[in-house]
Structures are given as C-alpha cells and as structure tokens.
Design an enzyme around this catalytic site. Structure first.
Site, PDB file in Angstrom:
ATOM      1  N   LYS A   1     -16.901  -8.232   8.883  1.00 50.51           N
ATOM      2  CA  LYS A   1     -17.394  -8.122  10.267  1.00 50.51           C
ATOM      3  C   LYS A   1     -16.273  -8.193  11.295  1.00 50.51           C
ATOM      4  CE  LYS A   1     -21.561 -10.079   8.808  1.00 50.51           C
ATOM      5  NZ  LYS A   1     -21.355 -11.355   8.136  1.00 50.51           N
TER       6      LYS A   1
ATOM      7  N   HIS B   1       0.834  -1.209   0.000  1.00 49.02           N
ATOM      8  CA  HIS B   1       0.000   0.000   0.000  1.00 49.02           C
ATOM      9  C   HIS B   1       0.869   1.260   0.000  1.00 49.02           C
ATOM     10  CE1 HIS B   1      -3.116  -2.574   2.366  1.00 49.02           C
ATOM     11  NE2 HIS B   1      -3.547  -2.472   1.121  1.00 49.02           N
TER      12      HIS B   1
ATOM     13  N   SER C   1      -3.154  -7.387   2.977  1.00 45.04           N
ATOM     14  CA  SER C   1      -3.393  -7.290   4.421  1.00 45.04           C
ATOM     15  C   SER C   1      -3.729  -8.662   4.987  1.00 45.04           C
ATOM     16  CB  SER C   1      -4.536  -6.315   4.705  1.00 45.04           C
ATOM     17  OG  SER C   1      -4.182  -5.024   4.288  1.00 45.04           O
TER      18      SER C   1
HETATM   19  P1  ADP Z   1      -5.758  -5.880   0.575  1.00 44.39           P
HETATM   20  O1  ADP Z   1      -6.368  -6.549   1.796  1.00 44.39           O
HETATM   21  O2  ADP Z   1      -5.843  -6.757  -0.628  1.00 44.39           O
HETATM   22  O3  ADP Z   1      -4.411  -5.351   0.836  1.00 44.39           O
HETATM   23  P2  ADP Z   1      -7.095  -3.252   0.384  1.00 44.39           P
HETATM   24  O4  ADP Z   1      -8.547  -3.042   0.170  1.00 44.39           O
HETATM   25  O5  ADP Z   1      -6.568  -2.725   1.668  1.00 44.39           O
HETATM   26  O6  ADP Z   1      -6.826  -4.787   0.205  1.00 44.39           O
HETATM   27  O7  ADP Z   1      -6.283  -2.635  -0.839  1.00 44.39           O
HETATM   28  C1  ADP Z   1      -6.459  -1.323  -1.271  1.00 44.39           C
HETATM   29  C2  ADP Z   1      -5.856  -1.128  -2.635  1.00 44.39           C
HETATM   30  O8  ADP Z   1      -4.463  -1.408  -2.601  1.00 44.39           O
HETATM   31  C3  ADP Z   1      -6.431  -2.003  -3.741  1.00 44.39           C
HETATM   32  O9  ADP Z   1      -6.502  -1.211  -4.928  1.00 44.39           O
HETATM   33  C4  ADP Z   1      -5.401  -3.097  -3.881  1.00 44.39           C
HETATM   34  O10 ADP Z   1      -5.390  -3.633  -5.182  1.00 44.39           O
HETATM   35  C5  ADP Z   1      -4.136  -2.324  -3.618  1.00 44.39           C
HETATM   36  N1  ADP Z   1      -3.043  -3.160  -3.129  1.00 44.39           N
HETATM   37  C6  ADP Z   1      -3.047  -3.929  -2.017  1.00 44.39           C
HETATM   38  N2  ADP Z   1      -1.858  -4.562  -1.869  1.00 44.39           N
HETATM   39  C7  ADP Z   1      -1.084  -4.181  -2.914  1.00 44.39           C
HETATM   40  C8  ADP Z   1       0.237  -4.510  -3.346  1.00 44.39           C
HETATM   41  N3  ADP Z   1       0.990  -5.367  -2.672  1.00 44.39           N
HETATM   42  N4  ADP Z   1       0.695  -3.937  -4.490  1.00 44.39           N
HETATM   43  C9  ADP Z   1      -0.100  -3.095  -5.185  1.00 44.39           C
HETATM   44  N5  ADP Z   1      -1.344  -2.749  -4.845  1.00 44.39           N
HETATM   45  C10 ADP Z   1      -1.845  -3.284  -3.725  1.00 44.39           C
END
Ligand code: ADP
Length: 166
Positions: free
Chosen positions: A46, A22, A133
């Site tokens: 949830k 992120h 995550s």
């Molecule tokens: P996640 O649980 O998959 O990390 P989030 O909803 O918190 O999901 O992710 C928010 C955004 O960040 C989404 O657009 C997701 O595709 C992107 N994202 C998550 N992890 C990565 C990563 N390792 N590299 C690039 N983009 C990411």
C-alpha cells in the site's frame, strides 16, 4: 530472425526502486535472450516509495544503453501476461536460500498455469547478495547515502523523495 523465433523473457518485480542488484540481473539476462521485458508489478504494497510510472521511468533511464530491454507494467496473473507477450521464460534473481522456497512454489504454479512458461533463476553477483529495494529505502529514510546501492542516475530521485517525507 523472425519474430516468431525470438526468445522473449520477462523479468518481473516491484523495482521500488531499481537497485544495482536488479540492474546486474537485467544486464545478464539481456545477454541471454533476444528480448527482455522488465515488468513492474502493480503490487499490493500500500505504501510504495515510487508510483509504477516513476519506477518505470527510472528503469528506462538506467537501461537506456540496452537496446533489447523494454520496460512495461502489469497487473493480474503473470502466467497470462507472459502468454500475451509470447514470452517463454520468466527471469528471477536468487539471493539466498530464503528466496528459494517461495520462488520454487511460484515457478511450479506458473508452469501449471502456462505450460509454455519456464522460470530461469540467475544467481546474484556476490557483491549484491544483501541488496534489496527495502534495504535501500531503509538507508534513505534514515539519512544514509544510497550511492553504491542504486544506479547513479537515480540517487537524486531517492534523496528528493525522502526529503519530501521528512
Ligand atoms: P526486492 O524488493 O527484493 O528488491 P523485487 O520484487 O523488486 O524485490 O525483485 C525483483 C526480482 O529481482 C526478484 O526476482 C528478486 O529475487 C530479484 N532481486 C532483487 N534484488 C536482487 C539482488 N541483489 N541480486 C539478485 N536478484 C535480486
């Protein structure tokens, strides 16, 4: 630059918790737009590990060095939220082909709901391709070290939270 001409982008997600994947997208997007709003979703999941307020606080701590990045939360339709914020772009990260179909659908739906809104996809950096995550939470819950997966500033928050859940 007048406020009206600012390119404002929104990076939405759950960020439960923020990972290095992120943070990489946040850094890169903050260089592409005048303002970047990282928007923490009040999601349907949830059993999140962290409350929306905790997730926002961890994001604030890890993005403190990026002056054009703001952390907010939102519920409801992203297309409406973007309109209220005068944002013209949604930023999404793409890890694998499996992310694509859903994101493609969402991008088209959001465009239909708000014609002024475009979705911009940033490719993951290869070292974070596998990172989400949920992977971080799985590692933490099973007693593994999350150092190297999340920003150093929040490693302890995850350790404490998983200890409490023992
Ligand atoms: P996640 O649980 O998959 O990390 P989030 O909803 O918190 O999901 O992710 C928010 C955004 O960040 C989404 O657009 C997701 O595709 C992107 N994202 C998550 N992890 C990565 C990563 N390792 N590299 C690039 N983009 C990411």
């Amino acid at each position: 630059m007048s406020k009206r001409n600012m390119r404002i982008a929104i990076y939405p997600g759950s960020f439960d918790p923020v990972t290095l994947g992120h943070l990489d997208i946040i850094r890169r997007a903050s260089g592409l737009f005048d303002r970047l709003i990282v928007a923490v979703m009040h999601n349907q999941n949830k059993k999140p590990m962290f409350s929306v307020e905790e997730r926002m606080e961890m994001l604030r701590r890890t993005t403190a060095g990026l002056p054009n990045v703001e952390i907010e939360s939102f519920g409801g339709l992203l297309a409406d939220y973007a309109r209220r914020k005068n944002a013209c772009v949604l930023v999404k990260g793409l890890r694998a082909v499996s992310d694509f179909e859903y994101e493609f659908q969402m991008a088209l739906a959001n465009r239909k709901l708000n014609a002024d809104l475009d979705t911009v996809f940033l490719m993951t950096s290869s070292e974070y391709m596998y990172l989400s995550s949920s992977v971080v939470k799985d590692i933490a819950v099973h007693g593994g070290s999350v150092a190297g997966f999340v920003p150093d500033e929040i490693v302890q928050d995850i350790v404490c939270r998983t200890r409490k859940e023992d």
